[in-house]
Motif scaffolding. Structure first.
Motif, short mmCIF file in Angstrom:
data_model
loop_
_atom_site.label_atom_id
_atom_site.label_comp_id
_atom_site.label_asym_id
_atom_site.label_seq_id
_atom_site.Cartn_x
_atom_site.Cartn_y
_atom_site.Cartn_z
N PRO A 4 16.88 23.34 -18.03
CA PRO A 4 15.74 24.12 -18.57
C PRO A 4 15.80 24.44 -20.05
O PRO A 4 14.81 24.92 -20.60
N GLU A 49 13.30 16.92 -19.41
CA GLU A 49 13.50 18.37 -19.35
C GLU A 49 13.51 18.81 -17.88
O GLU A 49 12.71 18.30 -17.07
N ASP A 73 14.28 18.74 -14.16
CA ASP A 73 14.64 17.68 -13.22
C ASP A 73 13.64 16.52 -13.37
O ASP A 73 12.43 16.76 -13.41
N PHE A 90 10.55 16.17 -10.89
CA PHE A 90 9.74 17.38 -10.65
C PHE A 90 8.73 17.48 -11.79
O PHE A 90 9.04 18.02 -12.85
N TYR A 91 7.52 16.93 -11.61
CA TYR A 91 6.47 16.87 -12.63
C TYR A 91 6.99 16.25 -13.93
O TYR A 91 6.56 16.65 -15.03
N GLY A 144 13.23 24.00 -14.54
CA GLY A 144 12.76 25.09 -15.38
C GLY A 144 12.58 26.36 -14.58
O GLY A 144 12.96 27.45 -15.01
N CYS A 192 14.22 30.01 -15.12
CA CYS A 192 13.36 31.17 -15.39
C CYS A 192 13.64 32.33 -14.44
O CYS A 192 13.72 33.49 -14.88
N MET A 246 3.19 27.11 -12.87
CA MET A 246 3.68 26.35 -14.03
C MET A 246 2.52 25.95 -14.93
O MET A 246 1.36 26.10 -14.57
N LYS A 247 2.86 25.36 -16.11
CA LYS A 247 1.88 24.77 -17.04
C LYS A 247 0.84 25.79 -17.50
O LYS A 247 -0.37 25.52 -17.42
N GLY A 274 12.21 29.90 -20.85
CA GLY A 274 13.40 30.42 -20.18
C GLY A 274 14.65 29.61 -20.51
O GLY A 274 14.65 28.40 -20.37
N TYR A 295 2.76 26.04 -23.49
CA TYR A 295 2.84 25.19 -22.29
C TYR A 295 4.15 25.45 -21.54
O TYR A 295 4.18 25.49 -20.31
N SER A 339 5.90 27.81 -20.33
CA SER A 339 5.99 29.16 -19.79
C SER A 339 5.53 29.10 -18.34
O SER A 339 4.88 28.12 -17.94
C1 LIG Z 1 5.70 18.71 -17.17
S1 LIG Z 1 6.38 20.08 -16.32
C2 LIG Z 1 8.10 19.61 -16.33
C3 LIG Z 1 8.93 20.36 -15.32
C4 LIG Z 1 10.42 20.00 -15.38
N1 LIG Z 1 10.61 18.61 -15.03
C5 LIG Z 1 11.25 20.90 -14.48
O1 LIG Z 1 12.05 20.39 -13.68
O2 LIG Z 1 11.12 22.11 -14.62
C6 LIG Z 1 6.31 21.29 -17.61
C7 LIG Z 1 6.21 22.71 -17.10
O3 LIG Z 1 7.46 23.16 -16.64
C8 LIG Z 1 7.60 24.55 -16.88
N2 LIG Z 1 8.89 24.76 -17.57
C9 LIG Z 1 9.88 23.87 -17.62
N3 LIG Z 1 10.94 24.39 -18.25
C10 LIG Z 1 10.63 25.64 -18.60
C11 LIG Z 1 11.33 26.69 -19.26
N4 LIG Z 1 12.57 26.50 -19.70
N5 LIG Z 1 10.70 27.86 -19.46
C12 LIG Z 1 9.43 28.04 -19.03
N6 LIG Z 1 8.71 27.08 -18.40
C13 LIG Z 1 9.31 25.90 -18.17
C14 LIG Z 1 6.41 25.01 -17.69
O4 LIG Z 1 5.55 25.70 -16.82
C15 LIG Z 1 5.83 23.70 -18.17
O5 LIG Z 1 4.45 23.78 -18.29
#
Ligand SMILES: C[S@@+](CC[C@H](N)C(=O)[O-])C[C@H]1O[C@@H](n2cnc3c(N)ncnc32)[C@H](O)[C@@H]1O
Ligand SMILES: C[C@@]1(CC(=O)O)C2=NC(=C\c3[nH]c(c(CCC(=O)O)c3CC(=O)O)Cc3[nH]c(c(CC(=O)O)c3CCC(=O)O)/C=C3\N/C(=C\2)[C@@H](CCC(=O)O)[C@]3(C)CC(=O)O)/[C@H]1CCC(=O)O
Length: 259
Positions: free
Chosen positions: A30, A124, A126, A129-130, A154, A158, A198-199, A226, A246, A248
């Motif tokens: 994360p 970023e 996993d 996971f999106y 993430g 968080c 998310m997002k 986070g 984004y 958050s």
């Molecule tokens: C395209 S997705 C990628 C998710 C990523 N593959 C994961 O495993 O968390 C992007 C979203 O993940 C969330 N996100 C990922 N890391 C984060 C972090 N460190 N702090 C806050 N939100 C995070 C946010 O909501 C962001 O919009």
């Protein structure tokens, strides 16, 4: 797949080392580099081609996490999205541009893999996971060996930084993209015990309205970046504005069985 091709000859089976490289999807966690896995670090140090996604003109979160490890820019390839928020993701121009972008990137990576060079895609959190990695994986997985290295998500980073367990006992956890319409968000929030939204970005006002309509706004926690630099954790009800990057999310911790 063991990395070898078996050829039949009249005398014996000859093992020929396959010349193709391996495609790695490397979960970067994360944000905090200490949350990288040992396997991720090993691949980052060894792979001859290192790829990361980013918004145009920005560094990319996955790449920033690798700062402590990467010292050789010659191995690196940045893939800058043609669009993120400039046009709607369902607009035909967005879909066509993104498909072309992924096709072109997959072609470039196939050239490296075909020449025997391993390619590591920094993802970023996993990769499965999106993750953008999935769009390249889909295009390359039937032609080249693939290895995916899971990462701390993430959301896990968080809720850890928020200091709250997310699920207890029989709690059902629902993961929601804030890009869903208000009615869909509200309906899902009404029936779940715990949620991760998310997002956020420009969708935070809608998420706040959905949480209020579902009667759970008071329990919601807002986490920005986070475990990364610039982290912020606050109860959503105490956050006066609706500005959110984004990267958050909103956490709705479950309140299930606690013997
Ligand atoms: C395209 S997705 C990628 C998710 C990523 N593959 C994961 O495993 O968390 C992007 C979203 O993940 C969330 N996100 C990922 N890391 C984060 C972090 N460190 N702090 C806050 N939100 C995070 C946010 O909501 C962001 O919009
Ligand atoms: C369109 C939109 C809709 C949506 O999210 O559904 C969307 N990204 C949006 C915003 C946005 N994206 C980024 C920033 C800058 C962040 C920054 O730099 O701070 C911003 C915000 C901004 O520009 O302000 C960069 C970014 N995005 C992804 C990664 C890589 C990664 O995470 O793997 C990185 C680099 C991260 C890094 O830096 O490492 C990944 C994905 N982004 C996708 C879609 C999916 C591709 C869909 C497809 O192929 O069609 C995919 C694969 C996965 C997914 O999200 O499902 C949404 C607009 C929402 C809206 O407001 O309406």
């Amino acid at each position: 797949m063991d990395g070898f091709e078996r050829l039949d000859s009249p005398a014996e089976e000859i093992l020929v080392a396959a010349v193709t490289g391996t495609l790695y999807g490397v979960g970067m966690g994360p944000g905090d580099p200490e949350l990288l896995t040992v396997k991720a670090q090993r691949i980052l140090q060894c792979a001859p081609v290192l790829v990361h996604f980013c918004k145009r003109g920005r560094r990319g979160n996955a790449r920033t996490i690798a700062d402590a490890i990467l010292r050789d820019p010659a191995r690196e390839m940045a893939l800058a999205y043609p669009y993120t928020t400039e046009i709607h993701p369902e607009h035909p121009d967005y879909v066509a541009a993104l498909a072309g972008f992924y096709d072109d990137a997959a072609g470039q990576l196939a050239d490296h893999l075909g020449a025997g060079r391993d390619v590591a895609i920094l993802s970023e959190g996993d990769p499965f996971f999106y993750g953008s990695f999935m769009h390249l994986w889909r295009r390359l997985k039937d032609r080249f060996p693939v290895e995916v290295v899971p990462g701390v998500t993430g959301m896990s980073g968080c809720w850890t930084r928020a200091g709250t367990p997310i699920t207890w006992g029989d709690d059902v956890l629902t993961v929601l993209p804030a890009t869903l319409p208000l009615a869909a968000l509200t309906e899902r929030l009404r029936v779940t015990d715990a949620a991760v939204v998310m997002k956020l970005g420009r969708h935070l006002p809608k998420v706040r309205a959905a949480l209020a309509a579902a009667g759970v706004l008071e329990r919601a926690i807002y986490v920005e970046r986070g475990t990364m630099a610039g982290e912020r954790v606050v109860m959503l009800a105490d956050k006066a504005d609706d500005d959110a990057p984004y990267f958050s999310m909103v956490l709705l911790p479950g309140e299930g069985r606690r013997p």
